[in-house]
Each structure stands twice: as structure tokens, then as C-alpha cells.
Design a protein around this motif. Structure first.
Motif, PDB file in Angstrom:
ATOM      1  N   MET A 180       0.845  -1.192   0.000  1.00  0.00           N
ATOM      2  CA  MET A 180       0.000   0.000   0.000  1.00  0.00           C
ATOM      3  C   MET A 180       0.881   1.242   0.000  1.00  0.00           C
ATOM      4  SD  MET A 180      -2.888   1.252   2.770  1.00  0.00           S
ATOM      5  CE  MET A 180      -4.060  -0.041   2.391  1.00  0.00           C
ATOM      6  N   LYS A 181       0.550   2.183  -0.874  1.00  0.00           N
ATOM      7  CA  LYS A 181       1.323   3.425  -0.905  1.00  0.00           C
ATOM      8  C   LYS A 181       1.062   4.240   0.362  1.00  0.00           C
ATOM      9  CE  LYS A 181      -1.617   6.816  -3.231  1.00  0.00           C
ATOM     10  NZ  LYS A 181      -1.890   7.563  -4.476  1.00  0.00           N
ATOM     11  N   PHE A 187      -5.570  -3.477  12.308  1.00  0.00           N
ATOM     12  CA  PHE A 187      -5.088  -2.490  11.343  1.00  0.00           C
ATOM     13  C   PHE A 187      -5.260  -1.069  11.889  1.00  0.00           C
ATOM     14  CE2 PHE A 187      -5.438   0.146   7.515  1.00  0.00           C
ATOM     15  CZ  PHE A 187      -4.372  -0.326   6.751  1.00  0.00           C
ATOM     16  N   ILE A 188      -6.413  -0.790  12.465  1.00  0.00           N
ATOM     17  CA  ILE A 188      -6.683   0.550  13.007  1.00  0.00           C
ATOM     18  C   ILE A 188      -5.771   0.848  14.192  1.00  0.00           C
ATOM     19  CG2 ILE A 188      -8.426   1.992  14.142  1.00  0.00           C
ATOM     20  CD1 ILE A 188     -10.516   0.350  12.432  1.00  0.00           C
ATOM     21  N   GLU A 236      -0.865   3.629  16.395  1.00  0.00           N
ATOM     22  CA  GLU A 236       0.519   3.525  16.872  1.00  0.00           C
ATOM     23  C   GLU A 236       1.477   4.329  16.003  1.00  0.00           C
ATOM     24  OE1 GLU A 236       1.218  -0.646  16.889  1.00  0.00           O
ATOM     25  OE2 GLU A 236      -0.101  -1.024  18.615  1.00  0.00           O
ATOM     26  N   LYS A 237       1.199   4.328  14.704  1.00  0.00           N
ATOM     27  CA  LYS A 237       2.065   5.039  13.763  1.00  0.00           C
ATOM     28  C   LYS A 237       1.673   6.509  13.596  1.00  0.00           C
ATOM     29  CE  LYS A 237       3.380   0.970  11.023  1.00  0.00           C
ATOM     30  NZ  LYS A 237       4.846   1.117  11.149  1.00  0.00           N
ATOM     31  N   GLN A 238       0.652   6.933  14.357  1.00  0.00           N
ATOM     32  CA  GLN A 238       0.168   8.318  14.341  1.00  0.00           C
ATOM     33  C   GLN A 238      -0.300   8.745  12.945  1.00  0.00           C
ATOM     34  OE1 GLN A 238       3.509  10.434  16.239  1.00  0.00           O
ATOM     35  NE2 GLN A 238       2.346  10.409  18.155  1.00  0.00           N
ATOM     36  N   GLU A 268      -3.979  -8.373   4.951  1.00  0.00           N
ATOM     37  CA  GLU A 268      -3.162  -8.478   3.733  1.00  0.00           C
ATOM     38  C   GLU A 268      -2.329  -7.230   3.468  1.00  0.00           C
ATOM     39  OE1 GLU A 268      -5.302  -9.857   0.317  1.00  0.00           O
ATOM     40  OE2 GLU A 268      -6.399 -11.376   1.460  1.00  0.00           O
ATOM     41  N   PHE A 269      -2.567  -6.164   4.250  1.00  0.00           N
ATOM     42  CA  PHE A 269      -1.820  -4.914   4.063  1.00  0.00           C
ATOM     43  C   PHE A 269      -0.802  -4.715   5.184  1.00  0.00           C
ATOM     44  CE2 PHE A 269      -5.315  -3.234   1.308  1.00  0.00           C
ATOM     45  CZ  PHE A 269      -4.508  -3.059   0.182  1.00  0.00           C
ATOM     46  N   GLU A 270       0.358  -4.260   4.796  1.00  0.00           N
ATOM     47  CA  GLU A 270       1.371  -3.842   5.764  1.00  0.00           C
ATOM     48  C   GLU A 270       1.590  -2.356   5.614  1.00  0.00           C
ATOM     49  OE1 GLU A 270       4.994  -6.001   5.650  1.00  0.00           O
ATOM     50  OE2 GLU A 270       4.031  -7.966   5.776  1.00  0.00           O
ATOM     51  N   LEU A 271       1.655  -1.678   6.734  1.00  0.00           N
ATOM     52  CA  LEU A 271       1.862  -0.217   6.711  1.00  0.00           C
ATOM     53  C   LEU A 271       3.339   0.103   6.820  1.00  0.00           C
ATOM     54  CD1 LEU A 271      -1.067   0.775   9.073  1.00  0.00           C
ATOM     55  CD2 LEU A 271      -0.889   1.283   6.642  1.00  0.00           C
TER      56      LEU A 271
END
Length: 254
Positions: free
Chosen positions: A1-2, A28-29, A34-36, A251-254
Motif C-alpha cells: 500500500m502506498k 489495522f486501526i 501507533e504510527k500516528q 493483507e496490508f502492511e503499513l
């Protein structure tokens, strides 16, 4: 994911299903928090106030402020205020739409309205629908908070607000105005309120006809999750495709 700055989530069918949380979405939320990274909840459910939605999310383990919650009730009230000013409004609906109209100082009446506003009403009666029909036949404008025909629950699908609005519209032979998804108005409110570019936003949802089309019409990227109203198989038959199709947000990694 962009890299996105604003993650916009549908609720029922995306974050939870009825009274059951969707674990991948909750995780995910929490990672976004956590990542702000900014996240918002965009719902067609007009029955609850922002405070009630906040409390419901907290029961699923999701922290959110009322400023992160955008409902079809709020965008409908804003539209009525901007386009009808001091008009008299007859309302079918629950706490959410009545609270939103009150926040915009809109005059709610039982007789001789200029506008009929319909939101989901789980105490709907024949008398309420008949009253709405008569008001519209006498010249009132018909507005629906959203056009969802059905809503998913853990027990199966139940009637959505759109099914009742379209009943009134068919009786009166008029075209109703709908403000919730797939109208892009709700995402535009978020964009204007927080200063995002459309390319920095992503709409995440389970319902192609509301969530995904909302994002497409607005002009931002979209993610369809196979956890609610419309299956991935059905989505892949559509002419306009989401940016991403996933089983769930694991399935998504941030």
C-alpha cells in the motif's frame, strides 16, 4: 500500500459485523494509531450520534474522537441548512439524524413541512410512511440520509433506509435526494476540514455500491474488503474497479 495520510473506514461490514468485531480491521486501526496516521469513520448509519458511535467503537477496542466520525446524518443536516435555510422539516429517523439537525438549528415539525428527511428508523410504522408520502405530495422535498437497500447483520441482511425512502418516492413519483455514500460529499467534508489532497486519502469498505463508488466518485484510492455486504467475486464483475481487493486488512502492511 502506498503512503496515505487519511484512512477512511466504513463501519458495519468493515470494522465490525453487527455485534461482532472483524479482528483484522481492529488490528489495522490500532497500527494506524501507533504510527500516528490519521483515520476516520464514514458511516451511512444515521441512527446514532457521534458520541454513541464513539462508545460503540470503544467496545470493539477502537479509540476515536467524535471529530473522527462522519455520518450521513451530519452531511444531510449540513445540506439541509445550506440549501433550505429556515425550512420546516418533518423527520423519520432516530437519535443521530435528530441530533445532527438540532446541531444545525433546523426547525423540526410534524405538520406542513417544506422538507421530509428520512434516516433509518427501527420503529418505522405505516403511519410515519403515510405522513411522509402526503407531505411530499403536498410539495415537500424528499431527502434520504442514504440509499442502502439492505444492511448486513450477524443473522443476515435487514432492510436499510433506502428501501423506505424509495417506497415513499415511488408512491409520490419523485426522485429523492440522497446524501450518504456513494455521494462523495462526506469525503469532501473530510478533505476540506483537514486539508488533504485526494491522492493522500483512501476509502476502505465492504460495500461496492456505497463505499467503493463513493471513493471512485470522489477521486481517491479505494480498498474493498471481503468481510461484509458484497463479495470480491461480485466486485470483480464491476466495470469500475477498486484500487485494491483483499480478503481482509491483514493483507496490508503499513
Amino acid at each position: 500500500m502506498k503512503q496515505y495520510r487519511a484512512f477512511c473506514f466504513d463501519l458495519d461490514g468493515t470494522v465490525y459485523r453487527g455485534k461482532e468485531a472483524i479482528p483484522a480491521a481492529i488490528k489495522f486501526i490500532r497500527t494506524l494509531r501507533e504510527k500516528q496516521l490519521d483515520y476516520f469513520f464514514v458511516t451511512n448509519n444515521s441512527s446514532k450520534t457521534p458520541s454513541q458511535i464513539k462508545e460503540a467503537l470503544l467496545r470493539f477496542g477502537v479509540e476515536a474522537s467524535e471529530k473522527q466520525i462522519y455520518s450521513s446524518a451530519f452531511v444531510t443536516a449540513k445540506y439541509v441548512k445550506e440549501h433550505f435555510g429556515q425550512a420546516k422539516v418533518f423527520v423519520i429517523g432516530q437519535d443521530g439524524i435528530r441530533y445532527a439537525l438540532g446541531q444545525h438549528n433546523i426547525h423540526i415539525v410534524e405538520e406542513n413541512p417544506d422538507v421530509v428527511v428520512m434516516g433509518i428508523d427501527r420503529m418505522i410504522t405505516y403511519q410515519k410512511l403515510a405522513k411522509a408520502c402526503l407531505a411530499v405530495q403536498n410539495g415537500a422535498t424528499l431527502i434520504g440520509t442514504n440509499e442502502d437497500i439492505r444492511v448486513p447483520t450477524e443473522a443476515g441482511f435487514q432492510p436499510g433506509n433506502g428501501s423506505f425512502v424509495k417506497l415513499v418516492a415511488q408512491v409520490c413519483n419523485v426522485e429523492p435526494i440522497f446524501l450518504g455514500k456513494p455521494s462523495p460529499a462526506i469525503l469532501e467534508m473530510i478533505r476540506q476540514g483537514h486539508g488533504y489532497q485526494k491522492s493522500e486519502m483512501v476509502m476502505i469498505g465492504d460495500n461496492y455500491d456505497t463505499d467503493i463508488l463513493c471513493g471512485i466518485r470522489f477521486g481517491c484510492d479505494t480498498v474493498h474488503v471481503n468481510t461484509g455486504a458484497v463479495s470480491t467475486e461480485k466486485v470483480k464483475e464491476k466495470e469500475l474497479q477498486p484500487t485494491y481487493c483483499v480478503q481482509d486488512l491483514s493483507e496490508f502492511e503499513l
